[in-house]
Design a protein around this motif. Structure first.
Motif, PDB file in Angstrom:
ATOM      1  N   TYR A  41       0.830  -1.134   0.060  1.00 52.36           N
ATOM      2  CA  TYR A  41      -0.190  -0.122  -0.107  1.00 52.36           C
ATOM      3  C   TYR A  41       0.891   1.168   0.184  1.00 52.36           C
ATOM      4  CZ  TYR A  41      -3.447  -3.341   0.592  1.00 52.36           C
ATOM      5  OH  TYR A  41      -4.671  -4.538   0.498  1.00 52.36           O
ATOM      6  N   ARG A  42       2.092   1.231  -0.288  1.00 57.71           N
ATOM      7  CA  ARG A  42       3.033   2.406  -0.070  1.00 57.71           C
ATOM      8  C   ARG A  42       3.667   2.260  -1.817  1.00 57.71           C
ATOM      9  NH1 ARG A  42       2.534   6.023   3.381  1.00 57.71           N
ATOM     10  NH2 ARG A  42       2.781   5.450   5.620  1.00 57.71           N
ATOM     11  N   LEU A  43       3.852   3.506  -2.186  1.00 62.31           N
ATOM     12  CA  LEU A  43       4.501   3.411  -3.462  1.00 62.31           C
ATOM     13  C   LEU A  43       5.868   3.310  -3.369  1.00 62.31           C
ATOM     14  CD1 LEU A  43       2.812   7.022  -4.905  1.00 62.31           C
ATOM     15  CD2 LEU A  43       1.920   4.206  -5.431  1.00 62.31           C
ATOM     16  N   PRO A  44       6.298   2.630  -4.499  1.00 62.02           N
ATOM     17  CA  PRO A  44       8.019   2.312  -4.408  1.00 62.02           C
ATOM     18  C   PRO A  44       8.590   3.736  -4.479  1.00 62.02           C
ATOM     19  CG  PRO A  44       6.882   1.165  -6.178  1.00 62.02           C
ATOM     20  CD  PRO A  44       5.780   1.944  -5.508  1.00 62.02           C
ATOM     21  N   ARG A  45       9.940   3.997  -3.808  1.00 64.57           N
ATOM     22  CA  ARG A  45      10.528   5.265  -3.972  1.00 64.57           C
ATOM     23  C   ARG A  45      11.532   5.480  -4.935  1.00 64.57           C
ATOM     24  NH1 ARG A  45       8.686   9.165  -0.957  1.00 64.57           N
ATOM     25  NH2 ARG A  45      10.921   9.483  -0.378  1.00 64.57           N
ATOM     26  N   LEU A  46      11.153   4.704  -6.167  1.00 67.66           N
ATOM     27  CA  LEU A  46      12.087   4.825  -7.345  1.00 67.66           C
ATOM     28  C   LEU A  46      12.173   6.116  -7.921  1.00 67.66           C
ATOM     29  CD1 LEU A  46      11.942   1.212  -8.543  1.00 67.66           C
ATOM     30  CD2 LEU A  46      13.812   2.288  -7.227  1.00 67.66           C
ATOM     31  N   ALA A  47      11.013   6.571  -7.972  1.00 68.51           N
ATOM     32  CA  ALA A  47      10.524   7.969  -8.828  1.00 68.51           C
ATOM     33  C   ALA A  47       9.840   8.960  -7.810  1.00 68.51           C
ATOM     34  CB  ALA A  47       9.842   7.584  -9.956  1.00 68.51           C
ATOM     35  N   LEU A  48      10.294  10.029  -7.638  1.00 72.34           N
ATOM     36  CA  LEU A  48       9.649  11.025  -6.734  1.00 72.34           C
ATOM     37  C   LEU A  48       8.823  12.141  -7.528  1.00 72.34           C
ATOM     38  CD1 LEU A  48      12.410  11.350  -4.032  1.00 72.34           C
ATOM     39  CD2 LEU A  48      10.506   9.669  -3.972  1.00 72.34           C
ATOM     40  N   PRO A  49       7.669  12.324  -7.174  1.00 70.50           N
ATOM     41  CA  PRO A  49       7.070  13.299  -7.905  1.00 70.50           C
ATOM     42  C   PRO A  49       7.591  14.766  -7.205  1.00 70.50           C
ATOM     43  CG  PRO A  49       5.473  12.418  -6.186  1.00 70.50           C
ATOM     44  CD  PRO A  49       6.829  11.574  -6.201  1.00 70.50           C
ATOM     45  N   ARG A  50       7.815  15.595  -8.467  1.00 70.77           N
ATOM     46  CA  ARG A  50       8.267  16.993  -7.848  1.00 70.77           C
ATOM     47  C   ARG A  50       7.298  18.148  -8.067  1.00 70.77           C
ATOM     48  NH1 ARG A  50      11.124  15.584  -4.083  1.00 70.77           N
ATOM     49  NH2 ARG A  50      12.890  14.333  -4.319  1.00 70.77           N
ATOM     50  N   HIS A  51       6.289  17.860  -9.047  1.00 71.04           N
ATOM     51  CA  HIS A  51       5.558  18.875  -9.671  1.00 71.04           C
ATOM     52  C   HIS A  51       4.300  18.299 -10.586  1.00 71.04           C
ATOM     53  CE1 HIS A  51       3.727  22.092 -12.374  1.00 71.04           C
ATOM     54  NE2 HIS A  51       3.995  22.859 -11.119  1.00 71.04           N
ATOM     55  N   TYR A  52       2.961  18.667 -10.136  1.00 73.24           N
ATOM     56  CA  TYR A  52       1.799  18.310 -10.844  1.00 73.24           C
ATOM     57  C   TYR A  52       1.056  19.435 -11.593  1.00 73.24           C
ATOM     58  CZ  TYR A  52       1.878  14.192  -8.018  1.00 73.24           C
ATOM     59  OH  TYR A  52       2.301  13.019  -6.914  1.00 73.24           O
ATOM     60  N   ALA A  53       0.972  19.257 -12.874  1.00 68.25           N
ATOM     61  CA  ALA A  53       0.209  20.085 -13.638  1.00 68.25           C
ATOM     62  C   ALA A  53      -1.111  19.684 -14.133  1.00 68.25           C
ATOM     63  CB  ALA A  53       0.944  20.542 -14.662  1.00 68.25           C
TER      64      ALA A  53
ATOM     65  N   SER B  52     -23.196  14.263 -13.574  1.00 66.26           N
ATOM     66  CA  SER B  52     -22.666  12.847 -13.451  1.00 66.26           C
ATOM     67  C   SER B  52     -21.909  12.574 -12.193  1.00 66.26           C
ATOM     68  CB  SER B  52     -22.327  12.078 -14.728  1.00 66.26           C
ATOM     69  OG  SER B  52     -20.827  12.868 -14.877  1.00 66.26           O
ATOM     70  N   PHE B  53     -21.427  13.771 -11.634  1.00 62.95           N
ATOM     71  CA  PHE B  53     -20.192  13.705 -10.564  1.00 62.95           C
ATOM     72  C   PHE B  53     -18.793  12.988 -10.838  1.00 62.95           C
ATOM     73  CE2 PHE B  53     -24.552  14.134  -8.492  1.00 62.95           C
ATOM     74  CZ  PHE B  53     -24.389  15.327  -7.949  1.00 62.95           C
ATOM     75  N   ARG B  54     -18.398  13.234 -12.122  1.00 61.73           N
ATOM     76  CA  ARG B  54     -17.319  12.648 -12.587  1.00 61.73           C
ATOM     77  C   ARG B  54     -16.354  13.642 -13.221  1.00 61.73           C
ATOM     78  NH1 ARG B  54     -17.795   7.147 -13.478  1.00 61.73           N
ATOM     79  NH2 ARG B  54     -16.001   7.206 -15.295  1.00 61.73           N
ATOM     80  N   PHE B  55     -15.326  13.544 -13.621  1.00 61.73           N
ATOM     81  CA  PHE B  55     -14.457  14.335 -14.507  1.00 61.73           C
ATOM     82  C   PHE B  55     -13.716  13.712 -15.228  1.00 61.73           C
ATOM     83  CE2 PHE B  55     -12.003  13.222 -10.648  1.00 61.73           C
ATOM     84  CZ  PHE B  55     -10.920  13.069 -11.039  1.00 61.73           C
ATOM     85  N   GLU B  56     -13.083  14.481 -16.452  1.00 67.31           N
ATOM     86  CA  GLU B  56     -12.237  13.781 -17.219  1.00 67.31           C
ATOM     87  C   GLU B  56     -11.024  14.931 -17.267  1.00 67.31           C
ATOM     88  OE1 GLU B  56     -12.976  12.761 -21.116  1.00 67.31           O
ATOM     89  OE2 GLU B  56     -15.064  11.774 -20.464  1.00 67.31           O
ATOM     90  N   GLY B  57      -9.787  14.535 -17.454  1.00 69.55           N
ATOM     91  CA  GLY B  57      -8.623  15.395 -17.485  1.00 69.55           C
ATOM     92  C   GLY B  57      -7.445  14.807 -17.859  1.00 69.55           C
ATOM     93  N   ARG B  58      -6.299  15.682 -17.666  1.00 72.33           N
ATOM     94  CA  ARG B  58      -4.808  15.179 -17.920  1.00 72.33           C
ATOM     95  C   ARG B  58      -4.076  15.705 -16.594  1.00 72.33           C
ATOM     96  NH1 ARG B  58      -3.503  14.920 -23.425  1.00 72.33           N
ATOM     97  NH2 ARG B  58      -1.344  15.586 -22.787  1.00 72.33           N
ATOM     98  N   VAL B  59      -3.013  14.918 -16.493  1.00 76.07           N
ATOM     99  CA  VAL B  59      -2.167  15.299 -15.279  1.00 76.07           C
ATOM    100  C   VAL B  59      -0.778  14.978 -15.956  1.00 76.07           C
ATOM    101  CG1 VAL B  59      -1.408  14.651 -13.109  1.00 76.07           C
ATOM    102  CG2 VAL B  59      -3.698  14.656 -13.410  1.00 76.07           C
ATOM    103  N   ALA B  60       0.130  15.917 -15.805  1.00 74.49           N
ATOM    104  CA  ALA B  60       1.496  15.909 -16.079  1.00 74.49           C
ATOM    105  C   ALA B  60       2.192  15.985 -14.780  1.00 74.49           C
ATOM    106  CB  ALA B  60       1.969  17.071 -17.104  1.00 74.49           C
ATOM    107  N   ILE B  61       3.118  15.230 -14.499  1.00 77.99           N
ATOM    108  CA  ILE B  61       3.858  15.092 -13.304  1.00 77.99           C
ATOM    109  C   ILE B  61       5.520  15.105 -13.772  1.00 77.99           C
ATOM    110  CG2 ILE B  61       4.343  13.492 -11.098  1.00 77.99           C
ATOM    111  CD1 ILE B  61       1.658  11.943 -12.042  1.00 77.99           C
ATOM    112  N   ASP B  62       6.160  15.867 -13.273  1.00 78.74           N
ATOM    113  CA  ASP B  62       7.517  15.897 -13.233  1.00 78.74           C
ATOM    114  C   ASP B  62       8.044  15.153 -12.053  1.00 78.74           C
ATOM    115  OD1 ASP B  62       7.446  18.001 -15.090  1.00 78.74           O
ATOM    116  OD2 ASP B  62       7.822  19.688 -13.692  1.00 78.74           O
ATOM    117  N   LEU B  63       8.910  14.000 -12.525  1.00 77.10           N
ATOM    118  CA  LEU B  63       9.568  13.066 -11.586  1.00 77.10           C
ATOM    119  C   LEU B  63      10.946  13.203 -11.332  1.00 77.10           C
ATOM    120  CD1 LEU B  63       7.702   9.921 -13.045  1.00 77.10           C
ATOM    121  CD2 LEU B  63       7.062  11.224 -11.101  1.00 77.10           C
TER     122      LEU B  63
END
Length: 77
Positions: A6-18, A27-38
């Motif tokens: 239940y813990r993420l591996p520590r091989l790649a650490l997120p530094r910024h999310y867009a 419908s109480f739903r959403f769509e989208g895109r996420v860019a993560i700097d690792l």
């Protein structure tokens, strides 16, 4: 890697999310895109992210499409 499933591996650490999210208030739903700097700390063949109640349709790394996207309902990743 952590032995805790239940813990993420520590091989790649997120530094910024867009995030770009488009909510559907009816419908109480959403769509989208996420860019993560690792910050990648070690060679790896896969990246593991939290994905509780998300349907991930595609993924890419530096413009290269992932060959496979899988979700694990038990660990919500």
């Amino acid at each position: 890697m952590s032995d805790d499933p239940y813990r993420l591996p520590r091989l790649a650490l997120p530094r910024h999310y867009a995030m770009e999210l488009e909510p559907d208030l009816e419908s109480f739903r959403f769509e989208g895109r996420v860019a993560i700097d690792l910050e990648v700390l070690a060679d790896t063949e896969r990246l593991v992210l939290n994905a509780i109640e998300l349907d991930v349709h595609s993924a890419e790394l530096d413009g290269v499409a992932a060959t496979r996207v899988e979700t694990d309902g038990e660990t919500q990743r």
